[in-house]
Every structure is written in structure tokens, then in C-alpha cells.
Design an enzyme around this catalytic site. Structure first.
Site, PDB file in Angstrom:
ATOM      1  N   CYS A  42       1.749  21.904 -63.904  1.00  0.00           N
ATOM      2  CA  CYS A  42       3.147  21.554 -64.129  1.00  0.00           C
ATOM      3  C   CYS A  42       3.593  22.115 -65.471  1.00  0.00           C
ATOM      4  CB  CYS A  42       3.289  20.028 -64.120  1.00  0.00           C
ATOM      5  SG  CYS A  42       4.981  19.476 -64.382  1.00  0.00           S
ATOM      6  N   LEU A  43       4.775  22.754 -65.489  1.00  0.00           N
ATOM      7  CA  LEU A  43       5.294  23.320 -66.741  1.00  0.00           C
ATOM      8  C   LEU A  43       5.513  22.241 -67.801  1.00  0.00           C
ATOM      9  CD1 LEU A  43       7.848  25.905 -65.306  1.00  0.00           C
ATOM     10  CD2 LEU A  43       5.658  26.405 -66.394  1.00  0.00           C
ATOM     11  N   GLY A  50       8.236  26.946 -59.891  1.00  0.00           N
ATOM     12  CA  GLY A  50       9.154  25.899 -59.467  1.00  0.00           C
ATOM     13  C   GLY A  50       9.606  25.124 -60.691  1.00  0.00           C
ATOM     14  N   HIS A 105       9.284  15.327 -58.745  1.00  0.00           N
ATOM     15  CA  HIS A 105       9.926  15.304 -60.072  1.00  0.00           C
ATOM     16  C   HIS A 105      11.248  14.540 -60.020  1.00  0.00           C
ATOM     17  CE1 HIS A 105       7.658  17.517 -63.032  1.00  0.00           C
ATOM     18  NE2 HIS A 105       7.512  18.579 -62.255  1.00  0.00           N
ATOM     19  N   HIS A 108       6.167  19.061 -54.842  1.00  0.00           N
ATOM     20  CA  HIS A 108       5.993  18.822 -56.285  1.00  0.00           C
ATOM     21  C   HIS A 108       7.364  18.619 -56.943  1.00  0.00           C
ATOM     22  CE1 HIS A 108       3.850  19.832 -60.244  1.00  0.00           C
ATOM     23  NE2 HIS A 108       5.116  19.899 -60.573  1.00  0.00           N
ATOM     24  N   GLU A 109       8.339  19.467 -56.571  1.00  0.00           N
ATOM     25  CA  GLU A 109       9.670  19.365 -57.200  1.00  0.00           C
ATOM     26  C   GLU A 109      10.406  18.097 -56.760  1.00  0.00           C
ATOM     27  OE1 GLU A 109       9.865  21.132 -59.611  1.00  0.00           O
ATOM     28  OE2 GLU A 109       8.453  22.691 -59.025  1.00  0.00           O
ATOM     29  N   GLN A 164      13.041  18.415 -65.708  1.00  0.00           N
ATOM     30  CA  GLN A 164      12.201  19.135 -66.664  1.00  0.00           C
ATOM     31  C   GLN A 164      13.005  19.846 -67.750  1.00  0.00           C
ATOM     32  OE1 GLN A 164       9.904  20.981 -63.218  1.00  0.00           O
ATOM     33  NE2 GLN A 164       8.291  20.837 -64.757  1.00  0.00           N
TER      34      GLN A 164
HETATM   35 ZN   LIG Z   1       6.067  20.025 -62.468  1.00  0.00          ZN
END
Ligand SMILES: [Zn+2]
Length: 176
Positions: free
Chosen positions: A92-93, A46, A138, A134-135, A51
Site C-alpha cells: 500500500c502506498l 491503485g 480504503h 484493495h481500493e 490516501q
Molecule cells: Zn492502499
């Protein structure tokens, strides 16, 4: 399609509340395509526009299941959520090599625009529901570490202060 630069913890855009998309135009479609490309390159499941440094309400989710297909989220809203909560590991990336058990709604119904700007509704459960929550977090400037119990959050903060972010960390199946 372009792989864009990932923004990591400490970048102010991760703490911004992203602005709604007024029109799904070619620039927005390009952003969607780039999010998929960037997410796949990073082996994530995701990715939200914040991000990659863009504070607009656009995100993608691809947990590798065939049905329902990968999600395009533009101005997404949770319109219904189950009372049942589930705790599971999440990463998380933008915070490489850091993982924690996050409690989320087990099921959610989301209303969103698709890549063509059409409104749709989708019911999600399990990991896909987790990924979408989660997204959407963000897009509100919220990170998964904010949702950890204080003890776990402090431990992570101390580790990052001491060691810095693990920028070359290998990818992980739960990074979003
Ligand atoms: Zn994340």
C-alpha cells in the site's frame, strides 16, 4: 493535474469511511485526474481518495494492462464476487515498504460511476480484481494489514513501532 501529498499510516483519514459522491462535477473530475497523477508519480497501481486526504468515494486503478483500460471508481460497489479466494502479495502506498499475503476474491463484478458520472458495470479477475478490492477497502477505512493473519499483522505492527515507516522506500509493483 497535481501530484497530491500521500497520507501515511497514522493519518486519521485512512480510517474514515468515505462519503458517497452526490454529483460528478469538475471538482470530482479534478480529483480523479490528480489521483492518476499522484499514483503514477508514486509508481503505484491503485489509489483511493482517502490516501490524499479526501474522504470521498473515489479511487483509480491502473495495473498497466491495455484491456480493460484504467479504472475510474466513483461510488463503487461489488455486486458479485466469486467463491474462489486467492492469496497474493500486496502493498500500500500509505504503508511504504510493508508487504503481506492477502486473501481476496479471485473475481468481482463492480458497479460504479465513470468520470462523466455514467453508471457502468465491469467484471474483473486476477490482480485487477485484487486492486479494486484493495481500493474499495480504503473507501471503508480498511487497510490490507487488517486482512492479514494475526501473527503477520503483529509482526508488521512491531516492526513499524520499532523502525517507523520507511518514507523514502523505493516503489514496488504491488503498491496500491
Ligand atoms: Zn492502499
Amino acid at each position: 493535474m497535481t501530484v497530491r501529498q500521500l497520507h501515511l499510516l497514522g493519518s486519521p483519514v485512512l480510517r474514515q469511511r468515505a462519503a458517497p459522491v452526490a454529483t460528478v462535477d469538475d471538482a470530482v473530475r479534478r480529483l480523479v485526474d490528480d489521483l492518476f497523477e499522484t499514483m503514477h508519480a508514486a509508481k503505484g497501481v491503485g489509489l483511493a481518495a482517502n490516501q490524499v486526504g479526501v474522504a470521498r468515494r473515489v479511487a483509480v486503478v491502473d495495473v498497466g494492462e491495455d484491456a480493460p483500460p484504467p479504472l475510474v471508481l466513483i461510488n463503487p460497489r461489488i455486486v458479485q464476487a466469486s467463491d474462489t479466494m486467492e492469496s497474493a502479495e500486496e502493498g500500500c502506498l500509505s504503508i511504504p515498504d510493508i508487504y503481506g499475503e492477502v486473501e481476496r476474491r479471485l473475481g468481482v463484478t463492480i458497479e460504479s460511476l465513470d468520470r462523466d458520472g455514467r453508471l457502468y458495470t465491469v467484471e474483473l479477475s486476477g490482480f485487477k480484481a485484487r486492486a479494486a478490492q484493495h481500493e474499495i477497502d480504503h473507501l471503508d477505512g480498511v487497510l490490507f494489514i487488517d486482512r492479514l493473519p494475526p501473527v503477520a499483522r503483529d509482526r508488521i505492527k512491531k516492526r513499524i513501532q520499532k523502525e517507523g515507516l520507511a518514507k523514502g522506500a523505493p516503489p514496488h509493483a504491488f503498491a496500491l
